[in-house]
Design a protein around this motif. Structure first.
Motif, PDB file in Angstrom:
ATOM      1  N   ARG A  33       0.749  -1.152   0.177  1.00  0.00           N
ATOM      2  CA  ARG A  33       0.067  -0.122   0.007  1.00  0.00           C
ATOM      3  C   ARG A  33       0.993   1.029  -0.047  1.00  0.00           C
ATOM      4  N   GLN A  34       1.927   1.270   0.669  1.00  0.00           N
ATOM      5  CA  GLN A  34       2.865   2.619   0.976  1.00  0.00           C
ATOM      6  C   GLN A  34       3.410   2.714  -0.498  1.00  0.00           C
TER       7      GLN A  34
ATOM      8  N   GLN B 210       0.824   4.329  -2.827  1.00  0.00           N
ATOM      9  CA  GLN B 210       0.717   5.893  -2.330  1.00  0.00           C
ATOM     10  C   GLN B 210       1.917   6.703  -3.056  1.00  0.00           C
ATOM     11  N   GLN B 211       3.161   6.089  -3.070  1.00  0.00           N
ATOM     12  CA  GLN B 211       4.238   6.653  -3.588  1.00  0.00           C
ATOM     13  C   GLN B 211       4.071   6.802  -5.182  1.00  0.00           C
TER      14      GLN B 211
ATOM     15  N   GLN C 285       1.399   7.194  -6.803  1.00  0.00           N
ATOM     16  CA  GLN C 285       0.253   8.087  -7.094  1.00  0.00           C
ATOM     17  C   GLN C 285       0.911   9.548  -6.916  1.00  0.00           C
ATOM     18  N   ARG C 286       1.961   9.634  -6.146  1.00  0.00           N
ATOM     19  CA  ARG C 286       2.593  10.987  -5.960  1.00  0.00           C
ATOM     20  C   ARG C 286       3.819  11.179  -6.769  1.00  0.00           C
TER      21      ARG C 286
END
Length: 62
Positions: free
Chosen positions: A27-28, A31-32, A34-35
């Motif tokens: 998951r982490q 998220q990275q 997406q950024r």
């Protein structure tokens, strides 16, 4: 801007370059992604994996 950050050999961009991450993403990592902090390289690591990806010109390089 981080002066030690890798720059793209094609377009010379530094702020659009991210590490390529291989394997099943946690998951982490998603998220990275997406950024635009990392780029997914796939679950299988290729024979000669690329280490960097440029979001500016879509080039993968070492």
């Amino acid at each position: 801007m981080d002066s030690n950050k890798t720059s793209c050999p094609i377009c010379k961009s530094k702020d659009q370059v991210a590490k390529v991450v291989y394997g099943y993403p946690a998951r982490q990592i998603l998220q990275q992604v997406q950024r635009k902090e990392v780029k997914l390289g796939g679950c299988m690591v290729p024979e000669n994996p690329k280490k960097w990806y440029c979001f500016n010109c879509n080039e993968q390089f070492n």
